[in-house]
Structure formats: structure tokens, C-alpha cells
Design a protein around this motif. Structure first.
Motif, PDB file in Angstrom:
ATOM      1  N   UNK A 104       1.061  -1.209  -0.075  1.00 18.41           N
ATOM      2  CA  UNK A 104       0.007   0.153  -0.079  1.00 18.41           C
ATOM      3  C   UNK A 104       0.761   1.307  -0.038  1.00 18.41           C
ATOM      4  N   UNK A 105       0.713   2.193  -1.020  1.00 17.88           N
ATOM      5  CA  UNK A 105       1.539   3.298  -0.889  1.00 17.88           C
ATOM      6  C   UNK A 105       0.720   4.606  -0.521  1.00 17.88           C
ATOM      7  N   UNK A 106       1.002   5.386   0.445  1.00 16.39           N
ATOM      8  CA  UNK A 106       0.682   6.606   0.386  1.00 16.39           C
ATOM      9  C   UNK A 106       1.660   7.614   0.593  1.00 16.39           C
ATOM     10  N   UNK A 107       1.222   8.846  -0.180  1.00 21.52           N
ATOM     11  CA  UNK A 107       2.289   9.654  -0.407  1.00 21.52           C
ATOM     12  C   UNK A 107       1.546  11.159  -0.345  1.00 21.52           C
ATOM     13  N   UNK A 108       2.257  12.082   0.431  1.00 23.23           N
ATOM     14  CA  UNK A 108       1.869  13.393   0.554  1.00 23.23           C
ATOM     15  C   UNK A 108       3.021  14.378   0.550  1.00 23.23           C
ATOM     16  N   UNK A 109       2.616  15.436   0.398  1.00 19.85           N
ATOM     17  CA  UNK A 109       3.512  16.625   0.019  1.00 19.85           C
ATOM     18  C   UNK A 109       2.966  18.092   0.611  1.00 19.85           C
ATOM     19  N   UNK A 110       3.968  18.735   1.160  1.00 20.35           N
ATOM     20  CA  UNK A 110       3.335  20.206   1.286  1.00 20.35           C
ATOM     21  C   UNK A 110       3.830  20.878   0.267  1.00 20.35           C
ATOM     22  N   UNK A 111       3.068  22.292   0.217  1.00 23.11           N
ATOM     23  CA  UNK A 111       3.048  23.003  -1.207  1.00 23.11           C
ATOM     24  C   UNK A 111       3.288  24.530  -0.988  1.00 23.11           C
ATOM     25  N   UNK A 112       3.264  25.086  -2.061  1.00 21.07           N
ATOM     26  CA  UNK A 112       3.377  26.615  -1.901  1.00 21.07           C
ATOM     27  C   UNK A 112       2.259  27.215  -1.160  1.00 21.07           C
ATOM     28  N   UNK A 113       2.416  28.110  -0.318  1.00 21.38           N
ATOM     29  CA  UNK A 113       1.384  28.765   0.662  1.00 21.38           C
ATOM     30  C   UNK A 113       0.395  29.530  -0.072  1.00 21.38           C
ATOM     31  N   UNK A 114      -0.301  29.048  -0.921  1.00 25.13           N
ATOM     32  CA  UNK A 114      -1.195  29.523  -1.785  1.00 25.13           C
ATOM     33  C   UNK A 114      -2.606  29.378  -1.219  1.00 25.13           C
ATOM     34  N   UNK A 115      -2.837  29.091  -0.127  1.00 27.77           N
ATOM     35  CA  UNK A 115      -4.147  28.757   0.510  1.00 27.77           C
ATOM     36  C   UNK A 115      -4.703  29.491   1.878  1.00 27.77           C
ATOM     37  N   UNK A 116      -5.510  30.141   1.984  1.00 25.83           N
ATOM     38  CA  UNK A 116      -5.867  30.684   3.253  1.00 25.83           C
ATOM     39  C   UNK A 116      -6.541  29.800   3.970  1.00 25.83           C
ATOM     40  N   UNK A 117      -6.235  29.847   5.595  1.00 23.49           N
ATOM     41  CA  UNK A 117      -7.052  28.705   6.299  1.00 23.49           C
ATOM     42  C   UNK A 117      -8.515  29.074   6.353  1.00 23.49           C
ATOM     43  N   UNK A 118      -9.466  28.240   6.732  1.00 25.26           N
ATOM     44  CA  UNK A 118     -10.786  28.375   6.822  1.00 25.26           C
ATOM     45  C   UNK A 118     -11.100  29.736   7.591  1.00 25.26           C
ATOM     46  N   UNK A 119     -11.904  30.630   7.193  1.00 26.95           N
ATOM     47  CA  UNK A 119     -12.053  31.869   7.738  1.00 26.95           C
ATOM     48  C   UNK A 119     -11.008  33.039   7.798  1.00 26.95           C
ATOM     49  N   UNK A 120     -10.032  32.820   6.936  1.00 25.95           N
ATOM     50  CA  UNK A 120      -8.892  33.495   7.021  1.00 25.95           C
ATOM     51  C   UNK A 120      -9.006  34.126   5.286  1.00 25.95           C
ATOM     52  N   UNK A 121      -8.185  35.248   5.095  1.00 26.90           N
ATOM     53  CA  UNK A 121      -8.002  35.548   3.595  1.00 26.90           C
ATOM     54  C   UNK A 121      -6.578  35.881   3.341  1.00 26.90           C
ATOM     55  N   UNK A 122      -5.626  35.377   4.030  1.00 27.12           N
ATOM     56  CA  UNK A 122      -4.125  35.437   3.668  1.00 27.12           C
ATOM     57  C   UNK A 122      -3.669  34.090   3.575  1.00 27.12           C
ATOM     58  N   UNK A 123      -2.933  33.590   2.633  1.00 28.29           N
ATOM     59  CA  UNK A 123      -2.334  32.207   2.241  1.00 28.29           C
ATOM     60  C   UNK A 123      -1.594  32.048   3.607  1.00 28.29           C
ATOM     61  N   UNK A 124      -1.540  30.566   3.971  1.00 28.68           N
ATOM     62  CA  UNK A 124      -0.841  30.180   5.023  1.00 28.68           C
ATOM     63  C   UNK A 124      -0.230  28.629   4.868  1.00 28.68           C
ATOM     64  N   UNK A 125      -1.027  28.050   3.932  1.00 30.34           N
ATOM     65  CA  UNK A 125      -0.829  26.748   3.629  1.00 30.34           C
ATOM     66  C   UNK A 125      -0.736  26.133   1.953  1.00 30.34           C
ATOM     67  N   UNK A 126      -0.471  25.058   1.783  1.00 31.99           N
ATOM     68  CA  UNK A 126      -0.596  24.633   0.418  1.00 31.99           C
ATOM     69  C   UNK A 126      -1.738  23.961   0.018  1.00 31.99           C
ATOM     70  N   UNK A 127      -1.795  23.317  -0.965  1.00 36.36           N
ATOM     71  CA  UNK A 127      -2.828  22.558  -1.662  1.00 36.36           C
ATOM     72  C   UNK A 127      -2.570  21.268  -0.966  1.00 36.36           C
ATOM     73  N   UNK A 128      -1.327  20.788  -0.441  1.00 33.89           N
ATOM     74  CA  UNK A 128      -1.141  19.841   0.081  1.00 33.89           C
ATOM     75  C   UNK A 128      -1.796  18.230  -0.130  1.00 33.89           C
ATOM     76  N   UNK A 129      -1.307  17.928  -1.031  1.00 32.14           N
ATOM     77  CA  UNK A 129      -1.947  16.720  -1.772  1.00 32.14           C
ATOM     78  C   UNK A 129      -1.904  15.323  -0.862  1.00 32.14           C
ATOM     79  N   UNK A 130      -3.059  14.585  -0.862  1.00 37.04           N
ATOM     80  CA  UNK A 130      -2.683  13.113  -0.321  1.00 37.04           C
ATOM     81  C   UNK A 130      -3.155  11.969  -1.355  1.00 37.04           C
ATOM     82  N   UNK A 131      -2.297  11.010  -1.478  1.00 37.99           N
ATOM     83  CA  UNK A 131      -2.304  10.079  -2.314  1.00 37.99           C
ATOM     84  C   UNK A 131      -2.399   8.427  -1.838  1.00 37.99           C
TER      85      UNK A 131
END
Length: 343
Positions: free
Chosen positions: A134-161
Motif C-alpha cells: 500500500x503506497x501513501x504519498x503526501x507533500x506540502x506545497x506553496x502557501x497559496x491557500x488561506x485557512x478557513x475563515x482567513x483571507x491570507x495564504x498560509x498553507x499549500x494545496x498539500x495533496x494526499x494520495x
């Protein structure tokens, strides 16, 4: 719209990358990973990224000659430093270690830091599942996403596979869509994106492509998407000792290394049951889910992996279509590097 056979596109992409100063084995790996995404219909992570990688190398934001090194290894756990090398090269090495350690210990977890963009996570999870795990892969990414209820980017799209031996493959961003899908829409002159994909710079929902590019992708499921993004950040950036959150660069952030962290988990199925038995059980589960009567407006129930595998069958037969904007940028890159354009 240009249409190119997969092998022709891989060969051409590899030649472009070699002309940019990347050694042949690495160039072929990158090309294969990018075209694999195109085959699956995930064009946002396909060859449209190639000119961006070339520009990263030209600016010195990524080192094409770096191979990285093992920082530590203890039991089934390994930390790898990519030394700002090519993300696909680092990922290939880490997948190899994950499979090796899982065969010895049953479970393994490899975390990489100081890596670069590695394309679609599915390509790497499949490398592990093809080895009977079973292969599980994750990655942090460019901070282009605002946290919920925010409007300034702090996190990435951070995929889970997650990929398994059997007819199921999940590859998802922790936003409604990956940001590259919005960039792809802009590159190909699409004035709007679907509702729910993005917010503008004030944190207000928008369907205007240009406003979405200047804004941010939507967290998946609101606060749940922010929670999942932080889960990935902890298992990648925090645990690897690498860059986190706003410290991370990106393929569209000039003059700064990406510094991504990536996590590769492998579970040796034979420690639990024969791989054939596991695959049969997955098939039973998938068939049970898909046997549900379709809701009004739908013809069938699908599971993760179905749309992509169907697209791959079609594109292997008919060729890979490339958007006009993507093709134009590829041709310009080829002319700049002195590489012939396919007829």
C-alpha cells in the motif's frame, strides 16, 4: 488542438530537459512522470510544468545535478535531504527506500526535505503499490491557500494520495482543486472556472479565472480542508525538519528554492495476507460501492481512479491533446533550447 502520442511526447519532453542541462536518466524520469499525468487526464500536472522547470533551472532556483543524501535511518524510518534537487529524482529515490524498508520491517515511512515540485503524487504512490505494498504519498506545497475563515495564504494545496494493488487510486488536493488547474485555465484562455474552486484576494468566492489566479483555491470542505492541509504539513514539513507553511517557495515563486517536503509510506501487504487475496477484497469492496443505484442525473457510481483510468485508455489509443496555451509555451521553450518541434 495538437494531439501527440504518449511515447512521442515523452521522448520530446526528455530532449527538452536534456537541452536544459538535466542528465538523461533524470530527464527521462521527469518526462515519464509528467506524461503519465497527461495520460490520466490530470493535465495540470503534465507537460505544462516542463517550461516552468526549465525556468527554475535557468534562474538557479533548482539544482539539476543534486542527488541528495540520507540524513538518518532507523528501523523502518528514513529522513532524506534532497539538496534542492529535482523533485522527481528525489521522489524516485525515496520510493525505492520506502519499498526496501517495508520489505524488511513490514512498514516504512520516508520523509524528504529540501526537495522540489515532484508532479502528481499518484505517480509515486503507484511506484510503491506496484511493488505489492500500500503506497501513501503526501507533500506540502506553496502557501497559496488561506485557512478557513482567513483571507491570507498560509498553507499549500498539500495533496494526499493512496494507491493499492487493485482498482482504486485516490489522489486529492486538500483544496477543492489543485491550484495548477486554475493556472491551466488561465494559460488556455478560459475566462471562468467552476463555482467552488476559488476565492478572490478578499476571500470571496469567485468564478473569474483571473481573480482566482490572483486569489486562492478553496479549502476542501471548509474547515476540514484546513485540518487535512495541516495534517499533511505535520507529516511532511514538521517531521522532516524542513520548510513549513510560509517558508516554502514554489514553481511560480521566482528567486527562491521550493524547499518542499514529501512523505512516502509503504505497507507490506504480505505481512497481513497474500497480495492476491488483498486485491480480491479490494475488488469486492469497489464492486459493492459501485453497485449502488445511481442518483438522479447520473448514469453510474464511480470510485477514485475510475475517471483517470478511462482517460488513460482513450489517450493511449488516440493520443494526448494539449491546450493551445500549453502547446505555445512548449514550442517557445523548444525554440529557445534549440530542440526540434514534433510535426
Amino acid at each position: 488542438m495538437p494531439v501527440i502520442a504518449a511515447e512521442d511526447l515523452i521522448s520530446w519532453a526528455a530532449r527538452l530537459l536534456e537541452a536544459a542541462g538535466i542528465r538523461a536518466p533524470k530527464a527521462r524520469l521527469i518526462a515519464d512522470a509528467l506524461v503519465a499525468a497527461n495520460l490520466r487526464g490530470v493535465d495540470s500536472h503534465g507537460v505544462q510544468l516542463l517550461p516552468i522547470y526549465v525556468e527554475q533551472i535557468e534562474r538557479g532556483d533548482m539544482d539539476p545535478d543534486a542527488d541528495g543524501h540520507i540524513v538518518s535511518e532507523s528501523g523502518g524510518c528514513l529522513v532524506y535531504d534532497g539538496e534542492n534537487g529535482i523533485g522527481q529524482h528525489v521522489a524516485g529515490i525515496c520510493c525505492g527506500h520506502a519499498v526496501r524498508l517495508a520489505r524488511t520491517h513490514g512498514l516504512s515511512m520516508v520523509v524528504a526535505r529540501e526537495s522540489s515540485h515532484f508532479g502528481a503524487a499518484a505517480y509515486w504512490a503507484e511506484q510503491i503499490s506496484q511493488a505489492g505494498a500500500i503506497g501513501i504519498v503526501m507533500c506540502n506545497a506553496s502557501p497559496l491557500v488561506a485557512p478557513w475563515q482567513g483571507k491570507q495564504p498560509r498553507l499549500g494545496t498539500n495533496p494526499i494520495c493512496m494507491s493499492v494493488p487493485g482498482p482504486w487510486l485516490l489522489d486529492m488536493a486538500t483544496t477543492t482543486v489543485a491550484m495548477n488547474r486554475i493556472f491551466k485555465a488561465q494559460a488556455n484562455g478560459e475566462p471562468t472556472v467552476p463555482a467552488g474552486w476559488a476565492m478572490d484576494s478578499d476571500g470571496v468566492l469567485t468564478t473569474n479565472t483571473d481573480a482566482a489566479v490572483k486569489g486562492m483555491p478553496m479549502p476542501l470542505g471548509g474547515y476540514k480542508g484546513t485540518g487535512l492541509a495541516m495534517l499533511v504539513e505535520i507529516l511532511c514539513g514538521v517531521l522532516s525538519g524542513g520548510a513549513m507553511g510560509t517558508e516554502i517557495g514554489g514553481i511560480r515563486i521566482h528567486g527562491k528554492p521550493v524547499r518542499a517536503s514529501q512523505t512516502f509510506l509503504a505497507v507490506e501487504i504480505n505481512r497481513f495476507m497474500a497480495v492476491e487475496e488483498f486485491t480480491g477484497r479490494v475488488e469486492w469492496l469497489v464492486n459493492t460501492v459501485k453497485s449502488a443505484e445511481p442518483a438522479k442525473g447520473y448514469d453510474e457510481v464511480m470510485v477514485a481512479g475510475d475517471p483517470e483510468w478511462r482517460t488513460e485508455i482513450e489517450r493511449r489509443r488516440q493520443g494526448i491533446p494539449l491546450g493551445e496555451g500549453t502547446w505555445k509555451t512548449l514550442v517557445e521553450t523548444a525554440e529557445k533550447l534549440g530542440v526540434a518541434v514534433p510535426g
